[in-house]
Design a protein around this motif. Structure first.
Motif, PDB file in Angstrom:
ATOM      1  N   LEU A  10     -30.283 -21.280 -40.758  1.00 51.78           N
ATOM      2  CA  LEU A  10     -29.200 -21.241 -40.093  1.00 51.78           C
ATOM      3  C   LEU A  10     -28.203 -20.254 -40.878  1.00 51.78           C
ATOM      4  N   LEU A  11     -28.353 -19.984 -42.145  1.00 50.27           N
ATOM      5  CA  LEU A  11     -27.715 -18.682 -42.819  1.00 50.27           C
ATOM      6  C   LEU A  11     -27.572 -17.339 -42.070  1.00 50.27           C
ATOM      7  N   ALA A  12     -28.749 -17.273 -41.543  1.00 46.11           N
ATOM      8  CA  ALA A  12     -29.132 -15.966 -40.929  1.00 46.11           C
ATOM      9  C   ALA A  12     -28.029 -15.561 -39.592  1.00 46.11           C
ATOM     10  N   LEU A  13     -27.361 -16.850 -39.230  1.00 49.97           N
ATOM     11  CA  LEU A  13     -26.397 -16.590 -38.140  1.00 49.97           C
ATOM     12  C   LEU A  13     -25.502 -15.609 -38.552  1.00 49.97           C
ATOM     13  N   LEU A  14     -25.156 -15.349 -40.024  1.00 51.29           N
ATOM     14  CA  LEU A  14     -24.186 -14.531 -40.431  1.00 51.29           C
ATOM     15  C   LEU A  14     -24.266 -12.849 -39.745  1.00 51.29           C
ATOM     16  N   CYS A  15     -25.696 -12.688 -39.589  1.00 47.50           N
ATOM     17  CA  CYS A  15     -25.755 -11.227 -38.975  1.00 47.50           C
ATOM     18  C   CYS A  15     -26.288 -11.226 -37.627  1.00 47.50           C
ATOM     19  N   ASP A  71     -20.609 -23.054 -33.816  1.00 47.39           N
ATOM     20  CA  ASP A  71     -20.223 -21.964 -33.274  1.00 47.39           C
ATOM     21  C   ASP A  71     -19.955 -20.690 -34.117  1.00 47.39           C
ATOM     22  N   ALA A  72     -19.462 -19.557 -33.451  1.00 47.16           N
ATOM     23  CA  ALA A  72     -19.409 -18.230 -34.082  1.00 47.16           C
ATOM     24  C   ALA A  72     -18.225 -17.662 -33.508  1.00 47.16           C
ATOM     25  N   ASP A  87     -14.731  -8.626 -37.973  1.00 46.70           N
ATOM     26  CA  ASP A  87     -15.051  -9.910 -38.892  1.00 46.70           C
ATOM     27  C   ASP A  87     -16.101 -10.670 -38.066  1.00 46.70           C
ATOM     28  N   MET A  88     -16.914 -11.468 -38.745  1.00 47.42           N
ATOM     29  CA  MET A  88     -17.720 -12.433 -38.166  1.00 47.42           C
ATOM     30  C   MET A  88     -17.829 -13.660 -38.887  1.00 47.42           C
ATOM     31  N   ALA A  89     -17.392 -14.927 -38.197  1.00 45.67           N
ATOM     32  CA  ALA A  89     -17.404 -16.083 -38.832  1.00 45.67           C
ATOM     33  C   ALA A  89     -18.361 -17.111 -38.219  1.00 45.67           C
ATOM     34  N   VAL A  90     -19.258 -17.909 -38.927  1.00 46.96           N
ATOM     35  CA  VAL A  90     -20.083 -18.874 -38.483  1.00 46.96           C
ATOM     36  C   VAL A  90     -19.666 -20.218 -39.093  1.00 46.96           C
ATOM     37  N   ARG A  91     -19.674 -21.348 -38.030  1.00 49.42           N
ATOM     38  CA  ARG A  91     -19.309 -22.649 -38.682  1.00 49.42           C
ATOM     39  C   ARG A  91     -20.217 -23.670 -38.303  1.00 49.42           C
ATOM     40  N   GLY A  92     -20.925 -24.295 -39.115  1.00 51.38           N
ATOM     41  CA  GLY A  92     -22.063 -25.320 -38.805  1.00 51.38           C
ATOM     42  C   GLY A  92     -21.098 -26.712 -38.208  1.00 51.38           C
ATOM     43  N   ARG A  93     -21.359 -27.119 -37.294  1.00 47.13           N
ATOM     44  CA  ARG A  93     -20.720 -28.328 -36.672  1.00 47.13           C
ATOM     45  C   ARG A  93     -21.678 -29.542 -36.383  1.00 47.13           C
ATOM     46  N   LYS A  94     -23.014 -29.183 -36.091  1.00 46.13           N
ATOM     47  CA  LYS A  94     -24.032 -29.853 -35.688  1.00 46.13           C
ATOM     48  C   LYS A  94     -24.956 -30.228 -36.414  1.00 46.13           C
ATOM     49  N   GLY A  95     -25.642 -31.309 -36.557  1.00 52.07           N
ATOM     50  CA  GLY A  95     -27.022 -31.636 -37.565  1.00 52.07           C
ATOM     51  C   GLY A  95     -26.804 -31.145 -38.942  1.00 52.07           C
ATOM     52  N   ALA A  97     -26.356 -28.409 -40.309  1.00 53.07           N
ATOM     53  CA  ALA A  97     -25.415 -27.214 -40.621  1.00 53.07           C
ATOM     54  C   ALA A  97     -24.140 -28.229 -40.916  1.00 53.07           C
ATOM     55  N   SER A  98     -24.017 -29.214 -40.003  1.00 50.48           N
ATOM     56  CA  SER A  98     -22.794 -29.923 -40.176  1.00 50.48           C
ATOM     57  C   SER A  98     -22.686 -30.711 -41.328  1.00 50.48           C
ATOM     58  N   VAL A  99     -23.692 -31.562 -41.807  1.00 55.65           N
ATOM     59  CA  VAL A  99     -23.831 -32.158 -43.062  1.00 55.65           C
ATOM     60  C   VAL A  99     -23.737 -31.341 -44.240  1.00 55.65           C
ATOM     61  N   LEU A 100     -24.295 -30.180 -44.350  1.00 56.42           N
ATOM     62  CA  LEU A 100     -24.437 -29.088 -45.417  1.00 56.42           C
ATOM     63  C   LEU A 100     -23.116 -28.377 -45.520  1.00 56.42           C
ATOM     64  N   GLY A 101     -22.080 -28.663 -44.386  1.00 57.48           N
ATOM     65  CA  GLY A 101     -20.890 -27.984 -44.532  1.00 57.48           C
ATOM     66  C   GLY A 101     -20.961 -26.337 -44.531  1.00 57.48           C
ATOM     67  N   LEU A 102     -21.913 -25.823 -43.580  1.00 62.92           N
ATOM     68  CA  LEU A 102     -22.191 -24.548 -43.987  1.00 62.92           C
ATOM     69  C   LEU A 102     -21.270 -23.459 -43.139  1.00 62.92           C
ATOM     70  N   ASN A 103     -20.443 -22.573 -43.781  1.00 65.13           N
ATOM     71  CA  ASN A 103     -19.339 -21.800 -43.163  1.00 65.13           C
ATOM     72  C   ASN A 103     -19.849 -20.413 -43.719  1.00 65.13           C
ATOM     73  N   LEU A 104     -19.844 -19.565 -42.895  1.00 64.45           N
ATOM     74  CA  LEU A 104     -20.408 -18.354 -43.356  1.00 64.45           C
ATOM     75  C   LEU A 104     -19.260 -17.204 -42.883  1.00 64.45           C
TER      76      LEU A 104
END
Length: 266
Positions: A10-15, A71-72, A87-95, A97-104
Motif C-alpha cells: 500500500l505504501l507504493a501508492l505514493l508513486c 483515496d489519493a 504534489d501527491m497525497a495518499v490516505r488509507g481509509r479502508k481495511g 490501511a485505515s487501521v495502520l493510519g497510512l498517510n503518504l
C-alpha cells in the motif's frame, strides 16, 4: 510489529502512475496488456492532443487487489515564472490501511526549460501508526548532482551524477502525459530517493473506451515494457490534465488501481 508484503504494498501508492518501487530493473519482453473495457476506437496520431501543463487538483479512488483502500489527491501548482510544483497525497481509509493510519505525501518543485521538466527539489513523507519517514532531496544542476537526506540507508544518501532529462517519480508521470502519442515508444531515466533506474514505455496504437466510475473516456493506454512481472498501465484522455486510471498488476493480477473521481482547475 512486522508488516506483511500486502500492507507494505500500500505504501507504493505514493508513486502512483509508475510505481517505481515495485518495478524490476532488468529489461524484459513486453508484458501483456489488460483488455480494454470496450472495443478499441481508432484515433489517428494526428488527432491526438497532449494535455497541457496547467494547475489542477485531481482526486482518485484507490483500490488494492480489487478492494477499496482509500483515496489519493494530485495537485499541480504554478509557483511563478517557469517554476511549478506537483504534489501527491495518499490516505488509507479502508481495511489495513485505515487501521495502520497510512498517510503518504510526495512533492517535487520543478522548472520548465524548453519544454522539459527539470526537477529542483523533492520530498517524501510517510506516516503510519508504528513508524514515520521523511526524506528530502536537491537536484543541483550547477554541480550536476542530486542528493537525498533523511530516513535513508547510508548508500542512498550518496550524491548521484545527473544527466539531462532526469526525472523524479512525480515528474515522470507528467512527462508521460506530455510525450505519449498513439504508437509511440518512450524512455526515461528516473532519479529519486537515492536511486537511479531506466523506464521504457509504449503507447497503444489507438485509443480505447475506458469506463471509470460513471464516466466513460476515449483514452490512450500507456504501459511500461521493462517491468518484468510488475505491469504498470495508465490511461490518458484528450482534455484531461491527469491520467483517468492507473493500474499496477503483479504476475497478471490487479494489485493497485487508482481511478479518477474528479478534477478541476485551480
Amino acid at each position: 510489529m512486522r508488516m506483511t508484503r500486502p500492507r507494505l504494498a500500500l505504501l507504493a501508492l505514493l508513486c502512483w502512475p509508475v510505481f517505481p518501487g515495485l518495478a524490476q530493473d532488468a529489461p524484459v519482453a513486453m508484458p501483456a496488456s489488460p483488455a480494454p473495457a470496450q472495443a478499441s476506437l481508432a484515433l489517428p496520431a494526428s488527432d491526438w492532443t497532449a494535455p497541457a501543463l496547467e494547475p489542477f487538483v485531481a482526486t482518485y479512488q484507490a483500490f488494492y487487489k480489487g478492494k477499496e483502500a482509500g483515496d489519493a489527491t494530485m495537485q499541480v501548482t504554478h509557483v511563478g515564472g517557469n517554476q511549478w510544483r506537483v504534489d501527491m497525497a495518499v490516505r488509507g481509509r479502508k481495511g489495513f490501511a485505515s487501521v495502520l493510519g497510512l498517510n503518504l505525501e510526495q512533492s517535487t518543485v520543478f522548472d520548465v526549460r524548453e519544454g522539459t521538466y527539470v526537477p529542483l527539489t523533492q520530498s517524501t513523507v510517510k506516516k503510519a501508526l508504528f513508524f514515520g519517514k521523511k526524506v528530502t532531496g536537491v537536484y543541483d544542476w550547477n554541480a550536476r548532482t542530486a542528493q537525498w537526506d533523511g530516513d535513508l540507508k547510508k548508500e542512498r544518501r550518496q550524491p548521484i551524477a545527473l544527466e539531462p532529462g532526469d526525472q523524479s517519480a512525480l515528474l515522470l508521470n507528467l512527462s508521460l502525459m506530455r510525450d505519449a502519442r498513439p504508437g509511440s515508444t518512450l524512455g526515461y531515466r528516473y532519479v529519486d530517493v537515492g536511486r537511479v533506474r531506466r523506464y521504457e514505455y509504449r503507447a497503444a496504437d489507438a485509443t480505447e473506451n475506458v469506463q471509470v466510475g460513471d464516466l466513460s473516456y476515449d483514452a490512450l493506454r500507456v504501459f511500461r515494457t521493462n517491468g518484468g512481472d510488475n505491469e504498470t498501465i495508465l490511461w490518458i484522455a484528450n482534455g484531461v490534465p491527469t491520467p483517468v486510471r492507473i493500474l499496477q498488476r503483479d504476475k497478471g493480477e490487479d494489485e493497485i488501481d487508482l481511478r479518477l473521481v474528479e478534477y478541476q482547475g485551480v
